[in-house]
Design an enzyme around this catalytic site. Sequence first.
Site, PDB file in Angstrom:
ATOM      1  N   ASN A 136      -9.956   0.069  -0.581  1.00 34.08           N
ATOM      2  CA  ASN A 136      -8.491   0.166  -0.531  1.00 34.08           C
ATOM      3  C   ASN A 136      -7.904  -0.492  -1.778  1.00 34.08           C
ATOM      4  O   ASN A 136      -7.969  -1.719  -1.927  1.00 34.08           O
ATOM      5  CB  ASN A 136      -7.994  -0.541   0.736  1.00 34.08           C
ATOM      6  N   HIS A 179      -3.332   7.710   1.495  1.00 29.17           N
ATOM      7  CA  HIS A 179      -3.707   6.335   1.137  1.00 29.17           C
ATOM      8  C   HIS A 179      -5.112   6.076   1.667  1.00 29.17           C
ATOM      9  O   HIS A 179      -5.441   6.465   2.784  1.00 29.17           O
ATOM     10  CB  HIS A 179      -2.709   5.357   1.749  1.00 29.17           C
ATOM     11  N   CYS A 201       0.813  -1.223   0.000  1.00 29.11           N
ATOM     12  CA  CYS A 201       0.000   0.000   0.000  1.00 29.11           C
ATOM     13  C   CYS A 201       0.846   1.273   0.000  1.00 29.11           C
ATOM     14  O   CYS A 201       0.338   2.345  -0.333  1.00 29.11           O
ATOM     15  CB  CYS A 201      -0.951   0.009   1.189  1.00 29.11           C
TER      16      CYS A 201
HETATM   17  N1  ACO Z   1     -18.718  -7.848   8.648  1.00 25.17           N
HETATM   18  C1  ACO Z   1     -19.328  -8.005   9.838  1.00 25.17           C
HETATM   19  N2  ACO Z   1     -18.666  -8.249  10.983  1.00 25.17           N
HETATM   20  C2  ACO Z   1     -17.319  -8.335  10.905  1.00 25.17           C
HETATM   21  C3  ACO Z   1     -16.630  -8.194   9.695  1.00 25.17           C
HETATM   22  C4  ACO Z   1     -17.373  -7.947   8.525  1.00 25.17           C
HETATM   23  N3  ACO Z   1     -16.808  -7.773   7.311  1.00 25.17           N
HETATM   24  N4  ACO Z   1     -15.316  -8.327   9.927  1.00 25.17           N
HETATM   25  C5  ACO Z   1     -15.169  -8.537  11.258  1.00 25.17           C
HETATM   26  N5  ACO Z   1     -16.388  -8.555  11.836  1.00 25.17           N
HETATM   27  C6  ACO Z   1     -16.686  -8.739  13.242  1.00 25.17           C
HETATM   28  C7  ACO Z   1     -15.612  -9.510  13.974  1.00 25.17           C
HETATM   29  O1  ACO Z   1     -15.806 -10.905  13.826  1.00 25.17           O
HETATM   30  C8  ACO Z   1     -15.810  -9.055  15.388  1.00 25.17           C
HETATM   31  O2  ACO Z   1     -16.891  -9.754  15.952  1.00 25.17           O
HETATM   32  P1  ACO Z   1     -16.871 -10.217  17.497  1.00 25.17           P
HETATM   33  O3  ACO Z   1     -16.788  -8.935  18.272  1.00 25.17           O
HETATM   34  O4  ACO Z   1     -18.145 -10.948  17.643  1.00 25.17           O
HETATM   35  O5  ACO Z   1     -15.638 -11.064  17.647  1.00 25.17           O
HETATM   36  C9  ACO Z   1     -16.246  -7.594  15.230  1.00 25.17           C
HETATM   37  O6  ACO Z   1     -16.717  -7.461  13.876  1.00 25.17           O
HETATM   38  C10 ACO Z   1     -15.148  -6.586  15.488  1.00 25.17           C
HETATM   39  O7  ACO Z   1     -14.007  -6.966  14.719  1.00 25.17           O
HETATM   40  P2  ACO Z   1     -12.665  -6.173  14.837  1.00 25.17           P
HETATM   41  O8  ACO Z   1     -11.637  -6.835  13.991  1.00 25.17           O
HETATM   42  O9  ACO Z   1     -12.356  -5.962  16.277  1.00 25.17           O
HETATM   43  O10 ACO Z   1     -13.085  -4.776  14.194  1.00 25.17           O
HETATM   44  P3  ACO Z   1     -12.283  -3.438  14.103  1.00 25.17           P
HETATM   45  O11 ACO Z   1     -13.016  -2.363  14.754  1.00 25.17           O
HETATM   46  O12 ACO Z   1     -10.830  -3.609  14.460  1.00 25.17           O
HETATM   47  O13 ACO Z   1     -12.343  -3.133  12.543  1.00 25.17           O
HETATM   48  C11 ACO Z   1     -10.970  -3.242  10.590  1.00 25.17           C
HETATM   49  C12 ACO Z   1     -11.723  -4.032  11.642  1.00 25.17           C
HETATM   50  C13 ACO Z   1     -11.961  -2.440   9.771  1.00 25.17           C
HETATM   51  C14 ACO Z   1     -10.246  -4.215   9.689  1.00 25.17           C
HETATM   52  C15 ACO Z   1      -9.976  -2.289  11.271  1.00 25.17           C
HETATM   53  O14 ACO Z   1      -9.210  -2.956  12.241  1.00 25.17           O
HETATM   54  C16 ACO Z   1      -9.044  -1.642  10.282  1.00 25.17           C
HETATM   55  O15 ACO Z   1      -9.435  -0.887   9.436  1.00 25.17           O
HETATM   56  N6  ACO Z   1      -7.729  -1.884  10.393  1.00 25.17           N
HETATM   57  C17 ACO Z   1      -6.792  -1.322   9.491  1.00 25.17           C
HETATM   58  C18 ACO Z   1      -6.491  -2.365   8.510  1.00 25.17           C
HETATM   59  C19 ACO Z   1      -6.314  -1.852   7.115  1.00 25.17           C
HETATM   60  O16 ACO Z   1      -6.688  -0.776   6.744  1.00 25.17           O
HETATM   61  N7  ACO Z   1      -5.719  -2.730   6.324  1.00 25.17           N
HETATM   62  C20 ACO Z   1      -5.541  -2.497   4.950  1.00 25.17           C
HETATM   63  C21 ACO Z   1      -4.184  -2.847   4.526  1.00 25.17           C
HETATM   64  S1  ACO Z   1      -2.966  -1.877   5.316  1.00 25.17           S
HETATM   65  C22 ACO Z   1      -3.321  -0.366   4.907  1.00 25.17           C
HETATM   66  O17 ACO Z   1      -3.732  -0.139   3.815  1.00 25.17           O
HETATM   67  C23 ACO Z   1      -3.141   0.644   5.952  1.00 25.17           C
END
Ligand code: ACO
Length: 319
Positions: A272, A242, A108
Amino acid sequence: MTAVGSYLPANVVTNEALSSFVDTDDAWIRRRTGIAQRHLVADGETTADLAYHAATKALANAGLTGGDIDLIIIATTTPDNTFPSTATKLQHMIEAKGAIAFDIQAVCAGFVYALDIADAMLQSGRGHRALVVGAESFSKLLDWEDRTTCVLFGDGAGAVVLELADDAGDWGIRSSVLHSDGAYRDILYVDGGPSSNAAVGHVRMEGKEVFRHAVEKLASVMDEALSAANMQAGDIDWLVPHQANVRIIDAMQKKMDLPSDRVVRTVEQHANTSAASIPLALSAAVDDGRIKNGDVLAMEAIGGGLVWGAALVKFGRPS
Ligand code: ACO
């Protein structure tokens, strides 16, 4: 940076459409990421095709043809083949016969890495004009049964033209800072590749950890880039970040104390797109007239590695 162009595949998949085959829903995706839809490549459509459409638009906007280009760098994690590079395919497609062409891989952060390399090569006399492309068919790396990753990404390409000029003055790249730290390789990676596993593999991610590093490291590298250019956040006309998650973008806006309407956000429409996300966002804001000749842009990105960086650029050319 004198011109930009971009391309998105025609196939749009909304969150609702995704929910028909992934255990997710529109409200969750919007609330956690800001994403509403993504563009995905069609069968047979490749990263080189996306790069070609973006590059031809950037060249037309610069008033150039492939024959004017001395250097082509494509930032991609999803090349058409392990080799040859997608950049050499693009070189052939645009008939840039005299150009040096190669790919770089910084996920990324690929676009800010490629920009830095291209600028350094031009400044050291390796040519006068470069085409820097971010192009991804990221959907090919997704595990469509893993809802924690597959909802986050999309496909697309963006390209910029860099030109050396005697009267450049403070135009072009004002500062660029890059970092890497392989200690964090396990929080975001693909579980495949030629020397570890014959399969191409899928994206694996510890989302919360990546989020935490993104907010902290992007703020810090932006401070370094501003300091290197002897500038303040208030000197920036546009933040072109980004596009991974609107909450990461909002945190950067707050940290830099910028008005919301000075931040380019395309994550809602594009999701993304990895290395393509910054030039896609830049292209959207140039095309709709927000970014104008002479505006100072701040770009930042982080990706698997971890790798991250920021660049400050005065866009366009002296008129
Ligand atoms: N739909 C519905 N529920 C979901 C989904 C989905 N797609 N994905 C996860 N969940 C659920 C999980 O199972 C969890 O359930 P639980 O509480 O019953 O266990 C709940 O939602 C919360 O999950 P978390 O992983 O804790 O959610 P979080 O608030 O951390 O959000 C996310 C997840 C959006 C991925 C966030 O952590 C994020 O954006 N991280 C940055 C990652 C990123 O941007 N990566 C891209 C590549 S690197 C870059 O470009 C920077």
